[in-house]
Design a protein around this motif. Structure first.
Motif, PDB file in Angstrom:
ATOM      1  N   SER A  99      42.722 -59.533 -52.560  1.00 38.43           N
ATOM      2  CA  SER A  99      41.472 -59.838 -53.249  1.00 38.43           C
ATOM      3  C   SER A  99      40.577 -60.827 -52.505  1.00 38.43           C
ATOM      4  O   SER A  99      39.446 -61.052 -52.902  1.00 38.43           O
ATOM      5  CB  SER A  99      41.772 -60.400 -54.644  1.00 38.43           C
TER       6      SER A  99
ATOM      7  N   LYS B 292      41.985 -58.511 -42.542  1.00 34.22           N
ATOM      8  CA  LYS B 292      41.202 -57.313 -42.828  1.00 34.22           C
ATOM      9  C   LYS B 292      42.073 -56.240 -43.480  1.00 34.22           C
ATOM     10  O   LYS B 292      43.219 -56.041 -43.100  1.00 34.22           O
ATOM     11  CB  LYS B 292      40.580 -56.760 -41.539  1.00 34.22           C
TER      12      LYS B 292
ATOM     13  N   LYS C  55      38.549 -62.550 -49.061  1.00 38.02           N
ATOM     14  CA  LYS C  55      37.684 -62.044 -47.998  1.00 38.02           C
ATOM     15  C   LYS C  55      38.243 -62.487 -46.654  1.00 38.02           C
ATOM     16  O   LYS C  55      38.614 -63.643 -46.471  1.00 38.02           O
ATOM     17  CB  LYS C  55      36.263 -62.564 -48.187  1.00 38.02           C
ATOM     18  N   TYR C  56      38.280 -61.570 -45.694  1.00 35.98           N
ATOM     19  CA  TYR C  56      38.867 -61.859 -44.396  1.00 35.98           C
ATOM     20  C   TYR C  56      37.843 -62.425 -43.412  1.00 35.98           C
ATOM     21  O   TYR C  56      38.204 -62.935 -42.344  1.00 35.98           O
ATOM     22  CB  TYR C  56      39.499 -60.607 -43.798  1.00 35.98           C
ATOM     23  N   GLU C  57      36.551 -62.354 -43.766  1.00 38.78           N
ATOM     24  CA  GLU C  57      35.494 -62.858 -42.908  1.00 38.78           C
ATOM     25  C   GLU C  57      34.337 -63.316 -43.783  1.00 38.78           C
ATOM     26  O   GLU C  57      34.012 -62.673 -44.778  1.00 38.78           O
ATOM     27  CB  GLU C  57      35.029 -61.766 -41.949  1.00 38.78           C
ATOM     28  N   LEU C  58      33.733 -64.441 -43.425  1.00 36.15           N
ATOM     29  CA  LEU C  58      32.621 -64.988 -44.198  1.00 36.15           C
ATOM     30  C   LEU C  58      31.448 -65.288 -43.272  1.00 36.15           C
ATOM     31  O   LEU C  58      31.625 -65.480 -42.065  1.00 36.15           O
ATOM     32  CB  LEU C  58      33.043 -66.288 -44.896  1.00 36.15           C
TER      33      LEU C  58
ATOM     34  N   GLN D 151      44.070 -64.339 -45.472  1.00 38.34           N
ATOM     35  CA  GLN D 151      43.582 -63.005 -45.816  1.00 38.34           C
ATOM     36  C   GLN D 151      43.089 -62.309 -44.549  1.00 38.34           C
ATOM     37  O   GLN D 151      42.192 -62.782 -43.863  1.00 38.34           O
ATOM     38  CB  GLN D 151      42.456 -63.080 -46.829  1.00 38.34           C
TER      39      GLN D 151
ATOM     40  N   ARG E 119      34.182 -72.971 -47.158  1.00 37.48           N
ATOM     41  CA  ARG E 119      35.604 -72.664 -47.413  1.00 37.48           C
ATOM     42  C   ARG E 119      36.499 -73.682 -46.719  1.00 37.48           C
ATOM     43  O   ARG E 119      37.473 -74.179 -47.296  1.00 37.48           O
ATOM     44  CB  ARG E 119      35.909 -71.249 -46.895  1.00 37.48           C
TER      45      ARG E 119
END
Length: 265
Positions: free
Chosen positions: A137, A172, A139-142, A170, A150
């Motif tokens: 759930s 992808k 996010k792997y990239e922001l 987390q 973060r």
């Protein structure tokens, strides 16, 4: 030569600590940086052969706070090991391991039993508590600003917590990994994280974040990730156990900040 002698002396001092001395926050961090404190084997097995890193890390942390070694006593038998590991997993009592000097040697001898516990623990959390949903759930990239927020949030959580903290990485897709975060230091342009990675269980790994990054990535790893704090509730059980055994107040449990991944949330 003097430096090597100092390292040897330091390792000996850390091993000689009583459990109650070791349970002090920073001393546990120092203790966990030593290879003899570690689970001797790497993350493997698990559901669909996807590993048991989450539970490998949790058992590693629990062992640092709650295991007392009595090498001078008759070694425990193989029949006693499953119950001993179950008690360590529950974190509700001090676990005494007779006949062993450290967790590395114990886990080396009883690797199959420990792996069995980790896989059963994964099934319990995965199916009964729906924890596997948490692993897909995040996010792997922001975007750079969101990633900075973060990391700033994680740093504030880390400063307010007992150490080490458990973080989910987390990745992808539906994958996730986890680390034990031993130290987190602010730099001129970001943060340096000192972690235990169950894929390389005897190493001390440094992962750096620089402002502008969209994710974290160790140079030797193929994957990148975004970190999320979790399993802080383990410290509620550990705290009560240490208070009883050591006859002192370990931490104020009201100050234990919860993470994004917790049982029962």
């Amino acid at each position: 030569m003097k430096y090597l002698f100092f390292l040897f002396f330091l390792s000996g001092q850390l091993m000689a600590q009583t459990l109650c001395e070791r349970s002090q926050d920073l001393q546990v961090v120092d203790y966990l940086q030593q290879s003899y404190s570690r689970i001797s084997f790497k993350n493997r097995g698990g559901l669909m052969n996807g590993g048991v890193c989450w539970w490998h890390n949790r058992l590693q942390r629990a062992s640092a706070f709650l295991v007392e070694f009595r090498p001078e006593l008759t070694p425990i038998s193989a029949k006693e090991v499953p119950q001993l590991l179950k008690e360590l997993k529950l974190m509700k009592k001090i676990v005494q391991i007779n006949g062993f000097v450290d967790f590395y040697s114990f886990s080396q001898k009883y690797q199959p039993e420990i792996q069995s516990l980790l896989e059963a623990w994964q099934r319990e959390d995965g199916f009964l508590n729906q924890q596997w949903i948490r692993g897909v759930s995040g996010k792997y990239e922001l975007e750079p600003m969101a990633m900075k927020e973060r990391m700033d949030t994680l740093y504030e959580q880390f400063k307010k917590s007992v150490h080490p903290v458990w973080i989910m990485a987390q990745i992808k897709g539906i994958e996730s990994h986890s680390f034990l975060l031993l130290k987190m230091q602010q730099t001129a342009s970001g943060y340096d994280l000192l972690v235990i990675d169950s894929n390389f269980p005897l190493e001390n790994k440094v992962i750096s974040y620089e402002m502008g990054d969209k994710f974290l990535k160790h140079p030797k790893d193929k994957y990148s990730f975004v970190p999320y704090l979790g399993f802080q509730k383990d410290y509620l059980s550990i705290n009560v156990t240490l208070d009883t055994f050591c006859q002192r107040n370990s931490w104020d449990i009201r100050d234990i900040v919860l993470g994004e991944i917790e049982l029962g949330l």
